[in-house]
Design a protein around this motif. Structure first.
Motif, PDB file in Angstrom:
ATOM      1  N   ILE A 177       0.848  -1.195   0.000  1.00 25.14           N
ATOM      2  CA  ILE A 177       0.000   0.000   0.000  1.00 25.14           C
ATOM      3  C   ILE A 177       0.881   1.241   0.000  1.00 25.14           C
ATOM      4  CG2 ILE A 177      -1.724   1.296   1.306  1.00 25.14           C
ATOM      5  CD1 ILE A 177      -2.767  -1.415   2.363  1.00 25.14           C
ATOM      6  N   TRP A 178       1.896   1.256   0.855  1.00 24.91           N
ATOM      7  CA  TRP A 178       2.888   2.321   0.905  1.00 24.91           C
ATOM      8  C   TRP A 178       4.214   1.704   0.509  1.00 24.91           C
ATOM      9  CZ3 TRP A 178       1.129   7.199   1.716  1.00 24.91           C
ATOM     10  CH2 TRP A 178      -0.161   7.310   2.237  1.00 24.91           C
ATOM     11  N   ASN A 179       4.782   2.147  -0.630  1.00 25.22           N
ATOM     12  CA  ASN A 179       6.016   1.530  -1.097  1.00 25.22           C
ATOM     13  C   ASN A 179       7.199   1.936  -0.208  1.00 25.22           C
ATOM     14  OD1 ASN A 179       7.027   4.065  -2.001  1.00 25.22           O
ATOM     15  ND2 ASN A 179       6.107   3.800  -4.029  1.00 25.22           N
ATOM     16  N   VAL A 180       8.362   1.417  -0.525  1.00 27.00           N
ATOM     17  CA  VAL A 180       9.524   1.626   0.346  1.00 27.00           C
ATOM     18  C   VAL A 180       9.836   3.106   0.512  1.00 27.00           C
ATOM     19  CG1 VAL A 180      12.020   1.280   0.534  1.00 27.00           C
ATOM     20  CG2 VAL A 180      10.534  -0.639  -0.113  1.00 27.00           C
ATOM     21  N   ALA A 181       9.864   3.861  -0.579  1.00 29.49           N
ATOM     22  CA  ALA A 181      10.194   5.285  -0.498  1.00 29.49           C
ATOM     23  C   ALA A 181       9.162   6.044   0.326  1.00 29.49           C
ATOM     24  CB  ALA A 181      10.293   5.878  -1.901  1.00 29.49           C
ATOM     25  N   GLU A 182       7.880   5.759   0.109  1.00 29.82           N
ATOM     26  CA  GLU A 182       6.817   6.434   0.853  1.00 29.82           C
ATOM     27  C   GLU A 182       6.879   6.083   2.337  1.00 29.82           C
ATOM     28  OE1 GLU A 182       3.368   6.684  -2.602  1.00 29.82           O
ATOM     29  OE2 GLU A 182       3.636   4.832  -1.469  1.00 29.82           O
ATOM     30  N   THR A 183       7.185   4.826   2.632  1.00 25.54           N
ATOM     31  CA  THR A 183       7.284   4.387   4.025  1.00 25.54           C
ATOM     32  C   THR A 183       8.419   5.117   4.742  1.00 25.54           C
ATOM     33  OG1 THR A 183       6.354   2.204   3.557  1.00 25.54           O
ATOM     34  CG2 THR A 183       7.725   2.408   5.519  1.00 25.54           C
ATOM     35  N   ILE A 184       9.588   5.191   4.100  1.00 23.74           N
ATOM     36  CA  ILE A 184      10.719   5.896   4.704  1.00 23.74           C
ATOM     37  C   ILE A 184      10.367   7.362   4.941  1.00 23.74           C
ATOM     38  CG2 ILE A 184      13.069   6.729   4.267  1.00 23.74           C
ATOM     39  CD1 ILE A 184      13.554   4.061   2.792  1.00 23.74           C
ATOM     40  N   ALA A 185       9.729   7.988   3.955  1.00 19.76           N
ATOM     41  CA  ALA A 185       9.367   9.401   4.082  1.00 19.76           C
ATOM     42  C   ALA A 185       8.428   9.622   5.254  1.00 19.76           C
ATOM     43  CB  ALA A 185       8.743   9.898   2.784  1.00 19.76           C
ATOM     44  N   ASP A 186       7.407   8.763   5.388  1.00 15.13           N
ATOM     45  CA  ASP A 186       6.450   8.941   6.472  1.00 15.13           C
ATOM     46  C   ASP A 186       7.077   8.638   7.827  1.00 15.13           C
ATOM     47  OD1 ASP A 186       3.373   9.463   6.732  1.00 15.13           O
ATOM     48  OD2 ASP A 186       3.819   7.850   8.143  1.00 15.13           O
TER      49      ASP A 186
END
Length: 231
Positions: A177-186
């Motif tokens: 649902i949240w890819n690796v880049a989005e997860t790190i950012a959040d």
């Protein structure tokens, strides 16, 4: 500097193609981060990511070609597997932009978020923390870390878990649902990420209980398999 007690051993993980190891600082885990698993757990939609943690000492590093011994933990009758892509952070930071996030990744590995589901379920009902269900010893088995440049297209990799030769979990990482880049950012909005941090990125559908004697083989395309036996 000297200490009043013996200093704890630094947890670390093998690295593909090297005799050096990756020192573990913290372990972050993402909850309900695959579409099918969210539905399996009674949720739908792209809810904001949420996180929980395991202590660094929860890692159970397993070398390539070795079947690690995974102890069945006490105080549970429902010990479950959750197959996951693990992201190893090599450069720290906070408020990291998604466009820059992959520059902070050192490598990737196959991991298991082992869970005392009955204890986690009871904690959920009572509105209490999940530590007893998630943060116990050897609850984070992990295979060797592959440097990011050698991992191939990790954003579209097949991810599977076989138990005693039978497929239990199967999906692809583009179903996060949240890819690796989005997860790190959040995640970096809430914590200052540090070199040595591990992020367990979420599990596909098919989580289920295991028993002593079961053999688990986790695989992600481009990475070294993780093999453990419940003892």
């Amino acid at each position: 500097m000297s200490y009043v007690i013996t200093a704890p051993v630094q947890p670390s993980v093998p690295v593909v193609g090297s005799t050096d190891t990756f020192p573990v600082h913290r372990i972050y885990c993402v909850g309900r981060n695959y579409v099918d698993h969210a539905k399996e757990m009674g949720h739908t939609g792209r809810e904001a990511p949420f996180f929980f943690m395991k202590p660094a000492g929860a890692v159970l590093p397993v070398a390539a070609g070795v079947t690690g011994a995974l102890p069945y933990p006490p105080q549970t009758q429902d010990y479950q597997h959750e197959m996951e892509l693990v992201v190893a952070i090599g450069k720290g930071g906070s408020d990291i932009a998604a466009a820059d996030a992959l520059q902070h990744v050192w490598g990737y590995a196959v991991g298991l978020d082992m869970t005392r589901r009955d204890l986690q379920g009871e904690a959920k009902k009572l509105g209490r923390p999940w530590d007893t269900g998630k943060g116990f010893e050897q609850s984070a088995p992990i295979g060797p870390i592959t440097p990011a440049a050698q991992a191939g297209d990790i954003g579209k990799a097949a991810i599977t878990l076989h138990v005693n030769g039978a497929l239990r979990q199967g999906s692809t990482t583009d179903m996060l649902i949240w890819n690796v880049a989005e997860t790190i950012a959040d995640l970096s909005k809430y914590f200052t990420l540090q070199p040595g941090d591990l992020i367990y990125s979420g599990t596909p559908a098919g989580v289920a209980a295991v028993q002593r004697g079961d053999e688990l083989v986790g695989a992600i395309s481009g990475l070294t398999d993780l093999r453990v036996k419940v003892v």
